[in-house]
Design a protein around this motif. Structure first.
Motif, PDB file in Angstrom:
ATOM      1  N   ALA A   1      -7.239  -4.586   0.179  1.00 51.39           N
ATOM      2  CA  ALA A   1      -6.525  -5.436   0.951  1.00 51.39           C
ATOM      3  C   ALA A   1      -6.487  -6.121   2.577  1.00 51.39           C
ATOM      4  O   ALA A   1      -6.055  -6.926   3.349  1.00 51.39           O
ATOM      5  CB  ALA A   1      -5.154  -4.152   2.160  1.00 51.39           C
ATOM      6  N   GLU A   2      -7.518  -5.211   3.167  1.00 49.79           N
ATOM      7  CA  GLU A   2      -7.928  -5.838   4.680  1.00 49.79           C
ATOM      8  C   GLU A   2      -8.990  -7.325   3.705  1.00 49.79           C
ATOM      9  O   GLU A   2      -8.740  -7.572   5.069  1.00 49.79           O
ATOM     10  CB  GLU A   2      -8.299  -5.121   5.237  1.00 49.79           C
TER      11      GLU A   2
ATOM     12  N   TYR B   1      -6.620   0.639  -2.733  1.00 50.90           N
ATOM     13  CA  TYR B   1      -8.694   0.245  -1.924  1.00 50.90           C
ATOM     14  C   TYR B   1      -7.972  -0.221  -0.575  1.00 50.90           C
ATOM     15  O   TYR B   1      -7.818  -2.108  -1.076  1.00 50.90           O
ATOM     16  CB  TYR B   1      -9.175  -0.600  -2.331  1.00 50.90           C
ATOM     17  N   LEU B   2      -8.006   0.187   0.591  1.00 49.62           N
ATOM     18  CA  LEU B   2      -8.055  -0.982   1.771  1.00 49.62           C
ATOM     19  C   LEU B   2      -8.438  -1.509   2.649  1.00 49.62           C
ATOM     20  O   LEU B   2      -8.220  -2.170   2.726  1.00 49.62           O
ATOM     21  CB  LEU B   2      -8.188   0.351   2.835  1.00 49.62           C
ATOM     22  N   ASP B   3     -10.187  -1.580   1.795  1.00 53.61           N
ATOM     23  CA  ASP B   3     -10.780  -3.110   2.200  1.00 53.61           C
ATOM     24  C   ASP B   3     -10.326  -4.076   1.644  1.00 53.61           C
ATOM     25  O   ASP B   3     -10.385  -4.276   1.634  1.00 53.61           O
ATOM     26  CB  ASP B   3     -12.320  -2.480   2.034  1.00 53.61           C
TER      27      ASP B   3
ATOM     28  N   TYR C   1      -3.809   3.998   7.963  1.00 55.42           N
ATOM     29  CA  TYR C   1      -3.682   3.992   6.486  1.00 55.42           C
ATOM     30  C   TYR C   1      -2.627   5.718   6.673  1.00 55.42           C
ATOM     31  O   TYR C   1      -1.924   6.510   6.803  1.00 55.42           O
ATOM     32  CB  TYR C   1      -4.602   3.465   5.740  1.00 55.42           C
TER      33      TYR C   1
ATOM     34  N   VAL D   1       0.588  -6.735   5.054  1.00 56.38           N
ATOM     35  CA  VAL D   1       0.401  -5.905   4.415  1.00 56.38           C
ATOM     36  C   VAL D   1       1.383  -4.688   4.826  1.00 56.38           C
ATOM     37  O   VAL D   1       2.498  -4.994   5.878  1.00 56.38           O
ATOM     38  CB  VAL D   1      -0.742  -4.305   4.762  1.00 56.38           C
TER      39      VAL D   1
ATOM     40  N   LEU E   1       0.828  -1.601  -0.144  1.00 52.40           N
ATOM     41  CA  LEU E   1      -0.132   0.277   0.405  1.00 52.40           C
ATOM     42  C   LEU E   1       0.804   0.941   0.105  1.00 52.40           C
ATOM     43  O   LEU E   1       2.208   1.002   0.836  1.00 52.40           O
ATOM     44  CB  LEU E   1      -0.908   0.008   1.440  1.00 52.40           C
TER      45      LEU E   1
ATOM     46  N   LEU F   1      -9.139   0.727   8.444  1.00 50.70           N
ATOM     47  CA  LEU F   1      -7.799   0.415   8.668  1.00 50.70           C
ATOM     48  C   LEU F   1      -7.306   1.134   7.220  1.00 50.70           C
ATOM     49  O   LEU F   1      -6.396   2.449   7.371  1.00 50.70           O
ATOM     50  CB  LEU F   1      -7.653  -0.991   7.214  1.00 50.70           C
ATOM     51  N   GLU F   2      -8.122   2.256   7.025  1.00 53.81           N
ATOM     52  CA  GLU F   2      -8.278   3.164   6.386  1.00 53.81           C
ATOM     53  C   GLU F   2      -7.687   4.734   7.312  1.00 53.81           C
ATOM     54  O   GLU F   2      -7.086   5.446   6.723  1.00 53.81           O
ATOM     55  CB  GLU F   2      -9.697   3.746   5.498  1.00 53.81           C
TER      56      GLU F   2
ATOM     57  N   PRO G   1      -3.549  -6.939   8.535  1.00 50.26           N
ATOM     58  CA  PRO G   1      -4.086  -6.031   8.496  1.00 50.26           C
ATOM     59  C   PRO G   1      -4.690  -5.257   9.586  1.00 50.26           C
ATOM     60  O   PRO G   1      -5.283  -4.496   9.982  1.00 50.26           O
ATOM     61  CB  PRO G   1      -5.225  -6.237   7.121  1.00 50.26           C
TER      62      PRO G   1
ATOM     63  N   VAL H   1       2.783  -0.686   3.872  1.00 50.63           N
ATOM     64  CA  VAL H   1       2.825   0.226   3.290  1.00 50.63           C
ATOM     65  C   VAL H   1       4.320   1.056   3.576  1.00 50.63           C
ATOM     66  O   VAL H   1       4.966   1.017   4.274  1.00 50.63           O
ATOM     67  CB  VAL H   1       2.183   1.274   5.079  1.00 50.63           C
TER      68      VAL H   1
END
Lengths: 283, 260
Positions: free
Chosen positions: A196-197, A192-194, A275, A203, A36, A271-272, A217, A205
């Motif tokens: 990745a989740e 899209y963080l969802d 992040y 993950v 990410l 997660l968003e 995540p 970053v």
């Protein structure tokens, strides 16, 4: 488990600009690994070095035991074991879906059955359609079909679900999880963080060419330790409370309301949220 | 699957893509025929005993056909395929680059045959083009076509490597080809050109190809009208081979699979 990809102190400059400034990561066989980061963070450069598309300026890289930077005549045997889904392409517009997938299957020594791959990515109804008539999401699914046709041991996906509707994304996630179940290692870059989740085992970053953090995540940025926010409606007003022990607090509220707590929500940072805080903190 | 078989499969895919783009079919195959009709109908003068300009022109257009199908087509299409990600995607597969180039060569060869066959057919039918009357001339015609297409193919790939974008490719390539046609004895009789222009044109393969084609399609007596007063067949072969070698070296150095 053994290691599929090992990267140590990877560096890449474009002129004076250091796109990748010392990235190290290690990806296990069979895991889904998400990378990410904001645009320009160095995700695509990193992945393209792993895929053998780009030279690097420093560091060591091993993908399936080979250095993608010095493949030489072994390139073909190595590429036979990997699958690549690039960012947006618009090639082969005049061919049909079936022609293209069948043709690409000839490149590999142990291809999957082209018709089942077309089925798997949900393009059976479009199998005889010219590629230029496909929607953006359908095109992306064709890209995925071409990425997996060779039964790769490692699949690289660069922003695979851009342009998908929510239903197509869910179907795509199912597909990725089924590939993982077959033992495929998957390297995924995404915005899209969802995504990745839902998919990633781990993950990484990346920001400004460096790793900010590598975690699952659920634990990224200390998310599992973060306090929860409880909110409810009382006397026509929304109340909220930051809680270290939400279960206890909710039970207490339930006792007070003698049953149903109006409009109760208990949230932890998504997660968003985590992040965005991490990326902000870097600036 | 071995490289040769994959190359044939690539050729099949290339031809399918080519045939389904109507503009490219018309541009590559019918455009020269159209030019043949226009020039052949307008300029009917006799330029030497028993030789009309239209006969001279058809020989030149056949030589140009080799440039159109190889050089022009590849120098325009390879940058487009680089821009749209086709080449990058192929580079990420185990397919050997040799198979890719075999596929391109098949496309060039078949579109060249289609084009030359049309020019021969219409040239013979309407413009008094005399087909070669001896086995030796057919043989010369064959090696001119093979060597000319090979040269044209590698030089097209070489130029494709230095063209920055697919969108700009036709603007770079077409003037190049048209100027070469003007100075190499396609649209004008070569021996009427200023000598500095003749000497400049002699650096490039098209001048030699047009002259070679004239040696096949015009009466032997016309050789006296050439600048050197004979056909220079041996020199033509040497120059084409030299360009083929240079073009192959340039092509392998300049070829890029993606924009960066």
């Amino acid at each position: 488990m053994s290691t599929a990809i090992e990267v140590l102190d990877l560096r890449k400059k474009y002129g004076e600009y250091e796109a990748v400034a010392g990235i190290s990561l290690s990806i296990e066989q069979g895991e889904i690994y998400a990378i990410l980061g904001p645009n320009g963070a160095g995700k695509t450069t990193t992945v393209e070095i792993l895929e053998g598309y780009r030279d690097r300026d420093g560091g060591t890289v091993s993908v399936l035991g080979s250095d993608p930077g010095t493949l030489g005549i072994h390139g073909s045997a190595w590429r036979n074991r990997i699958g690549i889904v690039l960012q947006s392409t618009s090639d082969a517009a005049e061919l049909t879906v079936a022609e293209t997938v069948h043709h690409f299957s000839h490149y590999y020594t142990k291809p999957k059955d082209p018709d089942s791959v077309i089925e798997l990515v949900g393009l059976s109804e479009k199998r005889d359609a010219k590629i230029r008539t496909l929607s953006g999401g359908q095109r992306r699914r064709l890209d995925v079909a071409l990425g997996i046709i060779g039964s790769p041991e490692i699949l690289f996906l660069d922003e695979p679900t851009t342009g998908f509707d929510p239903e197509a994304r869910r179907a795509f996630w199912e597909l990725i999880l089924s590939l993982k179940a077959e033992g495929t290692t998957i390297v995924l870059t995404t915005h899209y963080l969802d995504e990745a989740e839902a998919l990633a085992d781990r993950v990484a970053v990346i920001n400004a060419g460096r790793i900010v953090e590598i975690a699952t995540p659920a634990t990224l940025g200390g998310r599992h330790l973060a306090k929860a926010t409880i909110s409810w409606n009382e006397d026509g007003k929304t109340h909220s409370k930051i809680s270290e022990n939400p279960t206890e607090d909710v039970l207490e509220l339930a006792k007070r309301f003698q049953g149903d707590i109006p409009e109760l929500t208990v949230t932890r940072p998504s997660l968003e949220d985590i992040y965005l805080t991490m990326i902000e903190g870097q600036k | 699957m071995n490289t040769l078989r994959l190359g044939l499969l690539r050729g099949n895919i290339e031809i399918k893509q080519f045939m389904r783009q109507r503009e490219s079919v018309i541009f590559t195959i019918f455009f020269p025929v159209l030019l043949l009709f226009i020039f052949g109908s307008v300029f009917k003068d006799t330029i030497a005993p028993g030789v009309t300009f239209s006969q001279y022109f058809v020989a030149g257009m056949i030589a140009s056909g080799l440039v159109n199908s190889g050089f022009q087509q590849l120098a325009i299409n390879i940058p487009i395929e680089r821009d749209n990600g086709a080449l990058k995607r192929l580079r990420g597969t185990p397919m050997s680059p040799i198979a890719f180039f075999i596929g391109k060569a098949i496309l060039v060869f078949l579109s060249m045959i289609a084009q030359v066959a049309m020019l021969l057919f219409f040239g013979a039918l309407f413009f008094h083009l005399h087909l070669p009357h001896s086995g030796a001339l057919w043989l010369r015609f064959t090696w001119l076509v093979v060597l000319g297409s090979a040269c044209s193919t590698v030089l097209g790939i070489a130029l494709a490597g230095v063209i920055k974008s697919g969108r700009g490719a036709p603007a770079v390539v077409s003037p190049f080809v048209i100027v070469l046609q003007f100075i190499s004895g396609v649209f004008f009789v070569f021996s009427n050109l200023p000598s500095w222009m003749q000497q400049f044109a002699a650096l490039f393969p098209l001048k030699w190809l047009t002259q070679g084609m004239r040696s096949v399609f015009l009466p032997d007596s016309f050789a006296a009208q050439e600048v050197a007063h004979h056909w220079e067949v041996g020199r033509t072969a040497i120059i084409l081979v030299a360009w083929l070698i240079a073009g192959t070296i340039l092509a392998t150095r300049s070829f890029k699979w993606s924009r960066q």
